[in-house]
Scaffold this motif. Sequence first.
Motif, PDB file in Angstrom:
ATOM      1  N   CYS A 194       0.843  -1.198   0.000  1.00  0.00           N
ATOM      2  CA  CYS A 194       0.000   0.000   0.000  1.00  0.00           C
ATOM      3  C   CYS A 194       0.880   1.251   0.000  1.00  0.00           C
ATOM      4  O   CYS A 194       0.803   2.097   0.896  1.00  0.00           O
ATOM      5  CB  CYS A 194      -0.930   0.005   1.200  1.00  0.00           C
ATOM      6  SG  CYS A 194      -2.037  -1.420   1.308  1.00  0.00           S
ATOM      7  N   GLY A 195       1.751   1.346  -0.989  1.00  0.00           N
ATOM      8  CA  GLY A 195       2.636   2.504  -1.064  1.00  0.00           C
ATOM      9  C   GLY A 195       3.751   2.452  -0.052  1.00  0.00           C
ATOM     10  O   GLY A 195       4.130   3.483   0.517  1.00  0.00           O
ATOM     11  N   GLY A 196       4.272   1.246   0.196  1.00  0.00           N
ATOM     12  CA  GLY A 196       5.371   1.110   1.136  1.00  0.00           C
ATOM     13  C   GLY A 196       4.959   1.076   2.582  1.00  0.00           C
ATOM     14  O   GLY A 196       5.818   1.193   3.475  1.00  0.00           O
ATOM     15  N   GLN A 197       3.663   0.929   2.886  1.00  0.00           N
ATOM     16  CA  GLN A 197       3.183   0.932   4.268  1.00  0.00           C
ATOM     17  C   GLN A 197       2.931  -0.473   4.812  1.00  0.00           C
ATOM     18  O   GLN A 197       2.384  -0.616   5.895  1.00  0.00           O
ATOM     19  CB  GLN A 197       1.894   1.750   4.380  1.00  0.00           C
ATOM     20  CG  GLN A 197       2.044   3.197   3.961  1.00  0.00           C
ATOM     21  CD  GLN A 197       2.963   3.971   4.873  1.00  0.00           C
ATOM     22  OE1 GLN A 197       3.012   3.734   6.079  1.00  0.00           O
ATOM     23  NE2 GLN A 197       3.722   4.896   4.304  1.00  0.00           N
ATOM     24  N   GLY A 198       3.274  -1.512   4.034  1.00  0.00           N
ATOM     25  CA  GLY A 198       3.112  -2.879   4.546  1.00  0.00           C
ATOM     26  C   GLY A 198       1.683  -3.286   4.777  1.00  0.00           C
ATOM     27  O   GLY A 198       1.323  -3.746   5.868  1.00  0.00           O
ATOM     28  N   GLY A 199       0.831  -3.095   3.763  1.00  0.00           N
ATOM     29  CA  GLY A 199      -0.554  -3.520   3.884  1.00  0.00           C
ATOM     30  C   GLY A 199      -1.423  -2.576   4.668  1.00  0.00           C
ATOM     31  O   GLY A 199      -2.552  -2.930   5.032  1.00  0.00           O
ATOM     32  N   THR A 200      -0.964  -1.361   4.964  1.00  0.00           N
ATOM     33  CA  THR A 200      -1.728  -0.409   5.766  1.00  0.00           C
ATOM     34  C   THR A 200      -1.664   0.980   5.149  1.00  0.00           C
ATOM     35  O   THR A 200      -0.603   1.435   4.734  1.00  0.00           O
ATOM     36  CB  THR A 200      -1.188  -0.348   7.209  1.00  0.00           C
ATOM     37  OG1 THR A 200      -1.244  -1.652   7.790  1.00  0.00           O
ATOM     38  CG2 THR A 200      -2.006   0.612   8.052  1.00  0.00           C
ATOM     39  N   VAL A 201      -2.813   1.635   5.096  1.00  0.00           N
ATOM     40  CA  VAL A 201      -2.898   3.039   4.693  1.00  0.00           C
ATOM     41  C   VAL A 201      -3.011   3.853   5.970  1.00  0.00           C
ATOM     42  O   VAL A 201      -3.974   3.712   6.728  1.00  0.00           O
ATOM     43  CB  VAL A 201      -4.100   3.282   3.765  1.00  0.00           C
ATOM     44  CG1 VAL A 201      -4.178   4.757   3.361  1.00  0.00           C
ATOM     45  CG2 VAL A 201      -4.017   2.388   2.540  1.00  0.00           C
TER      46      VAL A 201
END
Length: 411
Positions: A194-201
């Motif tokens: 998710c944009g480098g957030q590891g599955g988290t926004v």
Amino acid sequence: MSAGLLVAVLLASALLEGSGWAGGVGDGNLRLSVTVNGRADSDVRPPEVRVGAWVVKRYRLLNVSEADLHRVRVLDPGAPAGSVRCPAVLPAAEEAECTARFRAVAGRHVHPVRAEGDVPSLRTRLTATARAGYAGVAGALGLTEEVVVATPGTGGGGASATVTYTVTNRGNLPLYTVRVEDPGLALAPGAPDCGGQGGTVAVLAPDTSAFCRTTVRLRPGTYRSAGRASGSDRATTLGTGGERVTAPLLTAGASAVFVVREAPVAPVPRTPAPGAPAAGAPAAGSSAGAAGASAGAGAVPAPGAPGALARTDTNAGTGTGTDAAGRPAAPAAPGAGAAPGAVPPSSVSPGAVPPAPPPGLRRAAGVDDEGFLGRVRRRGREAAEFGVATTLLLLLIPAAVAAALLGSRRK
């Protein structure tokens, strides 16, 4: 008491009995206050109510006049039509409560509220106004997904599938720590990117979307992706009685069915054996063998040689030849290429001498091969022979009869 005074007293009594006492009625005699989910200052601080939760409005009416109010009603544009309930009559110097109960919708809803009551004896209407309302709040989480399956490569082993998860905040509050996972594909925690957030926004503002992607390698078969998203708006709202309600966990789901095709098997190149001809090339000696076979098929053994056969013309019915005098021979009839009584080559083993055909068979074969003119000539000869034989029989029979009679007389 004079007659005029008596009439005035009777008229006043009739009016008082018919409509009730109506003294002390005027502007300001009807008062209104409104509470929304327990908050009285909703005009200044509208209570935050979660979208879809219950909103309860209480309208307190105080009649300070000296007349009863009839057809009491409350007009509130912030409440659905028909949702406000009021008593039919509000007695003088008393108070009553009207209520409305409905589901909250998103947005700020603060409007002027108007209360009314009629005094029929004076043909007048008392009114009162106030401002009240609420704010419908919530983060609304949505999720969609799309699957793209790569074309399988050769050699087997399945193919890769790329799943794109789109999370959307459709509400009016920010969403925090929105996590995306897919138990249908048994992804590891934090697997979608998710944009480098590891599955988290981390934060998803209202009316915005974020994308999470993952790529998995799968064997041939049918699969169902089951995406799940969760997050919170962290907003504390008010319940119907004014109690504080903590923010719930917001969730959303989506699914997609896709198929991974079987990969085509790569062809295995064949290595020719040493000395073997390349693919498509004729084998060594094949031309010579074919030429020899063709020559052997047309060769005619010498008469009397072992295994000599009658020549079979494979082009019978189309070829022409010459007779003994060198004249062109007539075309042979179809199927008459073999000599009469000849044995087919396939039924004679190499080197064997075919048996001679019976005379009758030779004659029948000759008859079948003589043609139309030959048949006419033969029939003429047979007729002539038949006539000679008949003449001899006619001469011999009377002679035999005469000899028999002479012999019987001598005895």
